[in-house]
Each structure stands twice: as C-alpha cells, then as structure tokens.
Design a protein around this motif. Structure first.
Motif, PDB file in Angstrom:
ATOM      1  N   ASN A  66       0.799  -1.234   0.000  1.00 38.72           N
ATOM      2  CA  ASN A  66       0.000   0.000   0.000  1.00 38.72           C
ATOM      3  C   ASN A  66       0.825   1.275   0.000  1.00 38.72           C
ATOM      4  O   ASN A  66       0.430   2.269   0.596  1.00 38.72           O
ATOM      5  CB  ASN A  66      -0.998  -0.004   1.159  1.00 38.72           C
ATOM      6  N   LYS A 107     -13.184   5.422  -8.044  1.00 40.36           N
ATOM      7  CA  LYS A 107     -13.599   5.237  -6.643  1.00 40.36           C
ATOM      8  C   LYS A 107     -14.710   4.191  -6.529  1.00 40.36           C
ATOM      9  O   LYS A 107     -14.689   3.360  -5.621  1.00 40.36           O
ATOM     10  CB  LYS A 107     -14.068   6.562  -6.042  1.00 40.36           C
ATOM     11  N   TRP A 110     -13.292   0.753  -6.778  1.00 43.84           N
ATOM     12  CA  TRP A 110     -12.580   0.377  -5.556  1.00 43.84           C
ATOM     13  C   TRP A 110     -13.509   0.074  -4.382  1.00 43.84           C
ATOM     14  O   TRP A 110     -13.117  -0.604  -3.446  1.00 43.84           O
ATOM     15  CB  TRP A 110     -11.613   1.474  -5.153  1.00 43.84           C
ATOM     16  N   HIS A 111     -14.734   0.602  -4.397  1.00 39.85           N
ATOM     17  CA  HIS A 111     -15.608   0.494  -3.225  1.00 39.85           C
ATOM     18  C   HIS A 111     -16.861  -0.341  -3.426  1.00 39.85           C
ATOM     19  O   HIS A 111     -17.459  -0.773  -2.439  1.00 39.85           O
ATOM     20  CB  HIS A 111     -16.024   1.889  -2.742  1.00 39.85           C
ATOM     21  N   ARG A 133      -8.636  -5.044  -5.174  1.00 45.07           N
ATOM     22  CA  ARG A 133      -8.904  -3.677  -4.717  1.00 45.07           C
ATOM     23  C   ARG A 133      -7.773  -3.261  -3.799  1.00 45.07           C
ATOM     24  O   ARG A 133      -7.182  -4.102  -3.121  1.00 45.07           O
ATOM     25  CB  ARG A 133     -10.195  -3.623  -3.906  1.00 45.07           C
ATOM     26  N   GLU A 135      -6.336  -2.033  -0.355  1.00 47.54           N
ATOM     27  CA  GLU A 135      -6.826  -2.253   1.008  1.00 47.54           C
ATOM     28  C   GLU A 135      -7.239  -0.954   1.687  1.00 47.54           C
ATOM     29  O   GLU A 135      -7.873  -0.971   2.731  1.00 47.54           O
ATOM     30  CB  GLU A 135      -5.742  -2.949   1.829  1.00 47.54           C
ATOM     31  N   PHE A 136      -6.864   0.152   1.110  1.00 47.02           N
ATOM     32  CA  PHE A 136      -7.207   1.473   1.618  1.00 47.02           C
ATOM     33  C   PHE A 136      -7.312   2.388   0.412  1.00 47.02           C
ATOM     34  O   PHE A 136      -6.933   2.016  -0.694  1.00 47.02           O
ATOM     35  CB  PHE A 136      -6.127   1.983   2.581  1.00 47.02           C
ATOM     36  N   ASP A 137      -7.837   3.602   0.616  1.00 48.65           N
ATOM     37  CA  ASP A 137      -7.867   4.560  -0.485  1.00 48.65           C
ATOM     38  C   ASP A 137      -6.472   5.142  -0.672  1.00 48.65           C
ATOM     39  O   ASP A 137      -5.963   5.823   0.237  1.00 48.65           O
ATOM     40  CB  ASP A 137      -8.851   5.693  -0.204  1.00 48.65           C
ATOM     41  N   SER A 157     -17.077   9.075  -2.748  1.00 49.23           N
ATOM     42  CA  SER A 157     -17.194   7.624  -2.819  1.00 49.23           C
ATOM     43  C   SER A 157     -18.502   7.305  -3.492  1.00 49.23           C
ATOM     44  O   SER A 157     -19.427   8.085  -3.491  1.00 49.23           O
ATOM     45  CB  SER A 157     -17.154   6.990  -1.425  1.00 49.23           C
TER      46      SER A 157
END
Length: 158
Positions: A66, A107, A110-111, A133, A135-137, A157
C-alpha cells in the motif's frame, strides 16, 4: 516520489521533458525495488481509461504494501493532446468535469461490491467490478494550477 508525466517534450534546442519515463511503469518498478518510500503514478485522464487505472493502482497497492498514490492530471498542454490525437477542450470546466467523472468511476470500482454498470456523460461501462482492490484509499494528488482546478476532483465515494 512524484514523477512528472509528459507524452512529448517542449521542443526547441533542449526539448525539455522530451525524455520522460511513463509513470505507471516507473512507479511500479520503484515500488518493486524499494521498501520504505511511497510512489505516486502521475496519470493523464485523457490518455488512460479509468477501469484500467483502477486495476493498475490496486495491483501496485497489493504488491507494495500500500505504498502507492495517484496524481491525477486533467491536462492543459495542447501539443500533448495533439500528439495523442485528442481534442483539448477550450474550457477548464469540461476538462475538470471529465477528470471528476474519471475519478468517480475509479472510486466506485474500488468500493462497490459486485458488478455494476456506469452510464455517465463521458464513460459508459457494463459489468465492471474491482478485483483486486486496494486495502485502503490510495492518496490522491491533483496536479492543478488554476483556481478552478485546485477545487476540482472532490473525494467522492460511490
């Protein structure tokens, strides 16, 4: 580390920025060969489809623990648009609107759980989903120089 992205140089005697590495590949190589730095990929929205970039950044996040970020460039340099065979919109509003939708689609990839369709002003996608994806933005930069650009690319988002 945050690279500059250029598709062509500025010409003239020195052709400033005429030799610049492509930044997604460059960032991936740096991430693979380092352990303690975060690296941003500088991406021109007009030259890179958001579904592809969403997967590339997610892949880079997975392989690097990340340590990746995304620097979004809406574009301004007409000779670069010409080199890509794309028309540079005359107004900031159109370029930033395109970049905002580009970012909104990333976004959502990813979400969102499962497949979805996207029917936007600039992008249409059917059955898209995001695996892997991040693991975090990943942190997002917006390389804007205008006042309008500095307020663009809201972190939405959806």
């Amino acid at each position: 580390m945050l690279p500059i992205a250029r598709w062509i140089g500025y010409g003239g005697e020195t052709d400033f920025h005429g030799y610049v590495l492509e930044t997604v590949t460059w960032a991936t190589a740096l991430l693979a060969n380092t352990r303690n730095i975060s690296v941003f990929a500088t991406v021109h929205t007009v030259a890179n489809h958001p579904v592809v970039i969403a997967k590339q950044i997610a892949t880079m996040a997975q392989m690097s623990g990340n340590r990746v970020g995304l620097n979004i460039v809406a574009g301004w340099n007409k000779p670069e648009y010409d080199a890509l065979g794309v028309k540079l919109p005359d107004d900031h509003e159109t370029r930033y609107g395109y970049a905002q939708e580009w970012f909104d689609l990333i976004k959502k990839i990813w979400h969102h759980d499962g497949r979805f369709d996207w029917d936007g002003k600039y992008f249409q996608a059917k059955g898209v989903y995001g695996n892997p994806r991040p693991e975090f933005d990943p942190p997002i930069f917006n390389a804007a120089g205008s006042g309008q650009g500095l307020g663009a690319l809201q972190e939405r988002s959806g």
